[in-house]
Scaffold this motif. Sequence first.
Motif, PDB file in Angstrom:
ATOM      1  N   ALA A   1      -8.843 -11.625  10.279  1.00  0.00           N
ATOM      2  CA  ALA A   1      -8.925 -10.021  10.066  1.00  0.00           C
ATOM      3  C   ALA A   1     -10.122  -9.176  10.701  1.00  0.00           C
ATOM      4  N   GLY A   2     -10.240  -9.541  12.018  1.00  0.00           N
ATOM      5  CA  GLY A   2     -11.216  -8.723  12.800  1.00  0.00           C
ATOM      6  C   GLY A   2     -10.206  -7.622  13.341  1.00  0.00           C
ATOM      7  N   GLN A   3     -10.700  -6.966  14.361  1.00  0.00           N
ATOM      8  CA  GLN A   3      -9.882  -5.637  15.120  1.00  0.00           C
ATOM      9  C   GLN A   3      -8.347  -6.414  15.266  1.00  0.00           C
ATOM     10  N   ALA A   4      -8.138  -7.529  15.933  1.00  0.00           N
ATOM     11  CA  ALA A   4      -6.871  -7.866  16.284  1.00  0.00           C
ATOM     12  C   ALA A   4      -6.045  -8.314  15.200  1.00  0.00           C
ATOM     13  N   GLY A   5      -6.444  -8.837  14.081  1.00  0.00           N
ATOM     14  CA  GLY A   5      -5.747  -9.307  12.949  1.00  0.00           C
ATOM     15  C   GLY A   5      -5.348  -7.835  12.055  1.00  0.00           C
ATOM     16  N   LEU A   6      -6.232  -6.986  11.819  1.00  0.00           N
ATOM     17  CA  LEU A   6      -6.287  -5.926  11.151  1.00  0.00           C
ATOM     18  C   LEU A   6      -5.083  -4.851  11.977  1.00  0.00           C
ATOM     19  N   SER A   7      -5.109  -4.780  12.990  1.00  0.00           N
ATOM     20  CA  SER A   7      -4.315  -4.110  13.932  1.00  0.00           C
ATOM     21  C   SER A   7      -2.727  -4.383  13.748  1.00  0.00           C
ATOM     22  N   SER A   8      -2.685  -5.944  13.764  1.00  0.00           N
ATOM     23  CA  SER A   8      -1.414  -6.582  13.767  1.00  0.00           C
ATOM     24  C   SER A   8      -0.865  -6.380  12.178  1.00  0.00           C
ATOM     25  N   ALA A   9      -1.778  -6.424  11.430  1.00  0.00           N
ATOM     26  CA  ALA A   9      -1.195  -6.131   9.900  1.00  0.00           C
ATOM     27  C   ALA A   9      -0.791  -4.741   9.813  1.00  0.00           C
ATOM     28  N   TYR A  10      -1.513  -3.951  10.257  1.00  0.00           N
ATOM     29  CA  TYR A  10      -1.150  -2.397  10.188  1.00  0.00           C
ATOM     30  C   TYR A  10       0.217  -2.115  10.796  1.00  0.00           C
ATOM     31  N   HIS A  11       0.483  -2.780  11.922  1.00  0.00           N
ATOM     32  CA  HIS A  11       1.775  -2.715  12.627  1.00  0.00           C
ATOM     33  C   HIS A  11       2.771  -3.211  11.621  1.00  0.00           C
ATOM     34  N   LEU A  12       2.429  -4.350  11.184  1.00  0.00           N
ATOM     35  CA  LEU A  12       3.326  -5.049  10.362  1.00  0.00           C
ATOM     36  C   LEU A  12       4.076  -4.269   9.110  1.00  0.00           C
ATOM     37  N   ARG A  13       3.022  -3.760   8.529  1.00  0.00           N
ATOM     38  CA  ARG A  13       2.933  -2.891   7.290  1.00  0.00           C
ATOM     39  C   ARG A  13       3.886  -1.584   7.694  1.00  0.00           C
ATOM     40  N   ARG A  14       3.576  -1.004   8.883  1.00  0.00           N
ATOM     41  CA  ARG A  14       3.980   0.277   9.174  1.00  0.00           C
ATOM     42  C   ARG A  14       5.393   0.212   9.681  1.00  0.00           C
ATOM     43  N   THR A  15       6.061  -1.138  10.243  1.00  0.00           N
ATOM     44  CA  THR A  15       7.315  -1.388  10.423  1.00  0.00           C
ATOM     45  C   THR A  15       8.222  -1.789   9.166  1.00  0.00           C
ATOM     46  N   GLY A  16       7.542  -1.707   8.144  1.00  0.00           N
ATOM     47  CA  GLY A  16       8.440  -2.425   7.057  1.00  0.00           C
ATOM     48  C   GLY A  16       8.311  -3.622   6.412  1.00  0.00           C
ATOM     49  N   PHE A  17       7.327  -4.208   6.852  1.00  0.00           N
ATOM     50  CA  PHE A  17       6.689  -5.753   6.505  1.00  0.00           C
ATOM     51  C   PHE A  17       6.000  -5.457   5.017  1.00  0.00           C
ATOM     52  N   ALA A  18       6.139  -6.164   3.976  1.00  0.00           N
ATOM     53  CA  ALA A  18       5.372  -6.062   2.870  1.00  0.00           C
ATOM     54  C   ALA A  18       4.567  -7.192   2.759  1.00  0.00           C
TER      55      ALA A  18
ATOM     56  N   PHE B   1     -14.293  -1.514   8.199  1.00  0.00           N
ATOM     57  CA  PHE B   1     -13.072  -2.493   8.143  1.00  0.00           C
ATOM     58  C   PHE B   1     -12.761  -2.931   6.621  1.00  0.00           C
ATOM     59  N   ASP B   2     -13.585  -2.657   5.731  1.00  0.00           N
ATOM     60  CA  ASP B   2     -13.297  -2.698   4.185  1.00  0.00           C
ATOM     61  C   ASP B   2     -12.519  -1.521   4.061  1.00  0.00           C
ATOM     62  N   ARG B   3     -12.864  -0.303   4.247  1.00  0.00           N
ATOM     63  CA  ARG B   3     -12.231   1.030   3.923  1.00  0.00           C
ATOM     64  C   ARG B   3     -10.829   0.715   4.287  1.00  0.00           C
ATOM     65  N   TYR B   4     -10.746   0.285   5.718  1.00  0.00           N
ATOM     66  CA  TYR B   4      -9.201   0.187   6.492  1.00  0.00           C
ATOM     67  C   TYR B   4      -8.424  -0.575   5.674  1.00  0.00           C
ATOM     68  N   GLU B   5      -9.044  -1.872   5.133  1.00  0.00           N
ATOM     69  CA  GLU B   5      -8.007  -2.783   4.454  1.00  0.00           C
ATOM     70  C   GLU B   5      -7.708  -2.372   3.172  1.00  0.00           C
ATOM     71  N   ARG B   6      -8.311  -1.418   2.597  1.00  0.00           N
ATOM     72  CA  ARG B   6      -8.101  -0.905   1.280  1.00  0.00           C
ATOM     73  C   ARG B   6      -6.869   0.118   1.327  1.00  0.00           C
ATOM     74  N   ALA B   7      -7.480   1.090   2.363  1.00  0.00           N
ATOM     75  CA  ALA B   7      -6.494   2.139   2.541  1.00  0.00           C
ATOM     76  C   ALA B   7      -5.085   1.674   2.868  1.00  0.00           C
ATOM     77  N   PHE B   8      -4.809   0.815   3.624  1.00  0.00           N
ATOM     78  CA  PHE B   8      -3.646   0.295   3.864  1.00  0.00           C
ATOM     79  C   PHE B   8      -3.211  -0.740   3.243  1.00  0.00           C
ATOM     80  N   ASP B   9      -3.696  -1.334   2.153  1.00  0.00           N
ATOM     81  CA  ASP B   9      -3.358  -2.099   1.267  1.00  0.00           C
ATOM     82  C   ASP B   9      -3.013  -3.522   1.945  1.00  0.00           C
ATOM     83  N   LEU B  10      -3.692  -4.062   2.763  1.00  0.00           N
ATOM     84  CA  LEU B  10      -3.509  -5.041   3.598  1.00  0.00           C
ATOM     85  C   LEU B  10      -3.454  -6.439   2.726  1.00  0.00           C
TER      86      LEU B  10
END
Length: 364
Positions: A14-31, A89-98
């Motif tokens: 869950a560094g830069q690469a992992g959070l970016s990947s999780a964001y795009h998964l969520r954005r494209t419909g993965f829960a 990163f903490d704000r980011y994880e919470r904002a996008f509910d990762l």
Amino acid sequence: MNELREVEVVVIGAGQAGLSSAYHLRRTGFAPDRDFVVLDHSPGPGGAWQFRWPSLTYGKVHGMHALPGMELTDAAPDRPSAEVIGAYFDRYERAFDLRVRRPVDVHAVREGDDGRLLVRTSEGDWSTRALINATGTWDRPFWPRYPGQRTFRGRQLHTAQYAGPEEFAGQRVVVVGGGASGTQHLLEIAPYAAATTWVTRRPPVFREGPFDQETGRAAVALVEERVRLGLPPRSVVAVTGLPLNDAIRQGLADGVLDRQPMFDRITPDGVEWGDGPDVRRVGADVILWATGFRAALDHLRPLRLREPGGGIRMEGTRAVADPRVHLVGYGPSASTIGANRAGRAAVRDIRRLLAEEPAEPAVA
């Protein structure tokens, strides 16, 4: 704990690469928790940044790029980067509910049933159709081996253990390594230490002028070529050289950045070059190894992804040996902006894989 849980995608890290990947998964419909899960072994948000030394302030960070969908704003340059980026990163994880799960250690990824992958962890096992590995390098500091190393009576430490310059007050310090960390350590330690000596395997290359998009693309292309051939990646910094900023210029002028060739051996009291009447010695109380890191990929060993050259051959972010596995933040995507782009590319490829569509070849 022993129940096998199933998801479509497991993201490790869950560094830069992992959070970016999780964001795009969520954005494209993965829960999260239903379709994908993010597993992180660190105690809190921030990736490797949370472990950086306090004197590495945000203003000294080279090229920290914002995560997709949320800018990093109003960051005080004199605050430790670990605090600034950890909070971001903490704000980011919470904002996008990762819903990052931590601390979770991934022990191994191996072949599962029905064409799925089995991810074995400290918190039970996961069955997945695809894997995004974003484990970075911080957990694998590289320690070179030199004759006499075990006889040294002083202290040896790696950049990963560096806590700041004050602990070297009054000591003779040998800094090994010609990258960004080595130069930063030297410039910080010199005002406190009794003496510093800088040694590198190759003469350092300092880069004049701006680091523009064309330069960046050329550097990434060189790194990408190595992973395409199945060779261990070099860092982008190793390809581009060190930026010649005001601090570096002052260090060169003051003689702090007076580079010496690599020593031949370590003695109980320091280091030596040459033999017989030509031997040259430098006494040392501390040897600081700023010798970089290697990709943390041991948990992928059961999948036999490595090529004879020692690396993992890639097409884009996809492992050629197993198209279910994507490496984000590896090789050409190891920079912060590269990790963002690679996360998006990996998710796009995985969507095609899960839809059983043929993956498009990577574009150079």
